[in-house]
Write a protein that holds these residues in place. Structure first.
Motif, PDB file in Angstrom:
ATOM      1  N   ASP A 263       1.012  -1.177   0.041  1.00 52.17           N
ATOM      2  CA  ASP A 263       0.006   0.059   0.084  1.00 52.17           C
ATOM      3  C   ASP A 263       0.795   1.285   0.102  1.00 52.17           C
ATOM      4  OD1 ASP A 263      -2.335  -1.509   0.074  1.00 52.17           O
ATOM      5  OD2 ASP A 263      -2.424  -1.387   2.425  1.00 52.17           O
ATOM      6  N   THR A 264       0.428   2.128  -0.464  1.00 50.04           N
ATOM      7  CA  THR A 264       1.171   3.502  -0.628  1.00 50.04           C
ATOM      8  C   THR A 264       1.147   4.118   0.639  1.00 50.04           C
ATOM      9  OG1 THR A 264      -0.846   4.645  -1.439  1.00 50.04           O
ATOM     10  CG2 THR A 264       0.756   3.865  -3.132  1.00 50.04           C
TER      11      THR A 264
ATOM     12  N   ALA B 253       8.393   6.208  -4.176  1.00 50.28           N
ATOM     13  CA  ALA B 253       7.225   5.384  -5.026  1.00 50.28           C
ATOM     14  C   ALA B 253       7.458   3.915  -4.534  1.00 50.28           C
ATOM     15  CB  ALA B 253       7.433   5.457  -6.506  1.00 50.28           C
TER      16      ALA B 253
ATOM     17  N   CYS C  75       4.690   1.279  -5.101  1.00 48.86           N
ATOM     18  CA  CYS C  75       4.057   0.140  -5.907  1.00 48.86           C
ATOM     19  C   CYS C  75       3.390   0.677  -7.200  1.00 48.86           C
ATOM     20  CB  CYS C  75       2.988  -0.538  -5.027  1.00 48.86           C
ATOM     21  SG  CYS C  75       1.727   0.669  -4.441  1.00 48.86           S
ATOM     22  N   THR C  76       2.909  -0.146  -8.243  1.00 45.05           N
ATOM     23  CA  THR C  76       2.361   0.190  -9.428  1.00 45.05           C
ATOM     24  C   THR C  76       0.892  -0.437  -9.093  1.00 45.05           C
ATOM     25  OG1 THR C  76       3.281  -1.884 -10.346  1.00 45.05           O
ATOM     26  CG2 THR C  76       4.412   0.082 -10.768  1.00 45.05           C
TER      27      THR C  76
ATOM     28  N   ASP D  97       1.176   3.984  -8.520  1.00 42.43           N
ATOM     29  CA  ASP D  97       1.310   4.848  -7.318  1.00 42.43           C
ATOM     30  C   ASP D  97       1.072   6.124  -7.661  1.00 42.43           C
ATOM     31  OD1 ASP D  97       1.976   6.005  -4.761  1.00 42.43           O
ATOM     32  OD2 ASP D  97       3.636   4.932  -4.577  1.00 42.43           O
TER      33      ASP D  97
ATOM     34  N   ARG E 111      -2.403  11.241  -2.818  1.00 38.87           N
ATOM     35  CA  ARG E 111      -1.802  10.124  -2.872  1.00 38.87           C
ATOM     36  C   ARG E 111      -2.489   8.836  -2.599  1.00 38.87           C
ATOM     37  NH1 ARG E 111       4.411   8.368  -1.200  1.00 38.87           N
ATOM     38  NH2 ARG E 111       4.545   6.598  -2.361  1.00 38.87           N
TER      39      ARG E 111
ATOM     40  N   ARG F 130      -5.914   6.145  -4.319  1.00 35.86           N
ATOM     41  CA  ARG F 130      -6.037   4.967  -5.295  1.00 35.86           C
ATOM     42  C   ARG F 130      -6.969   5.732  -6.439  1.00 35.86           C
ATOM     43  NH1 ARG F 130     -10.767   1.614  -1.917  1.00 35.86           N
ATOM     44  NH2 ARG F 130     -12.059   3.117  -1.803  1.00 35.86           N
TER      45      ARG F 130
ATOM     46  N   ALA G 126      -5.286   4.647   0.373  1.00 33.03           N
ATOM     47  CA  ALA G 126      -3.928   4.328  -0.258  1.00 33.03           C
ATOM     48  C   ALA G 126      -4.302   3.490  -1.635  1.00 33.03           C
ATOM     49  CB  ALA G 126      -3.455   3.632   0.731  1.00 33.03           C
ATOM     50  N   SER G 127      -3.566   3.591  -2.413  1.00 35.03           N
ATOM     51  CA  SER G 127      -3.476   2.652  -3.755  1.00 35.03           C
ATOM     52  C   SER G 127      -2.835   1.551  -3.168  1.00 35.03           C
ATOM     53  CB  SER G 127      -2.855   3.519  -4.954  1.00 35.03           C
ATOM     54  OG  SER G 127      -2.659   2.822  -5.825  1.00 35.03           O
TER      55      SER G 127
END
Length: 181
Positions: A4-5, A117, A119-120, A122, A135, A137, A172-173
């Motif tokens: 998670d970001t 950064a 993850c992908t 992000d 920042r 999702r 979070a993304s």
């Protein structure tokens, strides 16, 4: 590895960078920072999370661009580790999903590291002054059915364009870890 970001660090100033797309054309972040802000998305080709959102991501970015919000996508993975993330495949992925924004390769991974950064995908949403305001999702559908989704990223970027401030509540993304050297 699923990550998670981190929570948005409101006001964090975006480090400038210049990267090339798969055709060798250079783009400088500060030149893309428009009057209505800039979205920088760290993505890659192989990640199942990116693949699951690629079509709606592309469509959402077209919506942002129509509002005057600029978009850059950055691929920071070590593509020697996964060839499918290499520039020729980036070009194919961008074409396949109808990207209307630059998809840039972070060859030495310095931009991914400078932005921390994780993850992908992000997503980093900046206001016109280059201050981080989002920042989170893309939406509430995640990898599920995108029907009746809430476009959290689009809504946040439109709010940033209008007010300079992002929403205080952000989710979070999540996605695959960036493949560092």
């Amino acid at each position: 590895m699923l990550l998670d970001t981190p929570v948005c660090d409101f006001g964090w100033k975006a480090p400038d960078f210049t990267l090339k797309d798969s055709d060798g054309k250079r783009y400088t972040m500060s030149e893309q920072l428009g009057d209505k802000g800039l979205l920088i998305a760290f993505i890659c080709n192989h990640c199942p999370y990116v693949q699951a959102i690629a079509e709606r991501f592309s469509n959402d970015m077209k919506e942002l661009q129509a509002e005057g919000i600029n978009v850059l996508a950055v691929m920071s993975n070590d593509y020697r580790y996964l060839e499918i993330d290499s520039p020729p495949f980036m070009k194919k992925f961008a074409h396949q999903h109808g990207f209307t924004f630059p998809y840039l390769v972070d060859e030495d991974q310095s931009v991914g590291r400078a932005y921390k950064a994780v993850c992908t995908p992000d997503f980093f949403g900046f206001n016109k002054d280059g201050a981080l305001q989002y920042r989170g999702r893309i939406d509430d559908a995640a990898m599920g059915n995108p029907t009746n989704r809430t476009k959290e990223l689009v809504n946040a970027m439109k709010q940033i364009a209008a007010t300079g401030q992002g929403p205080k509540q952000q989710i979070a993304s999540m996605g695959c870890s960036i493949k560092w050297r």
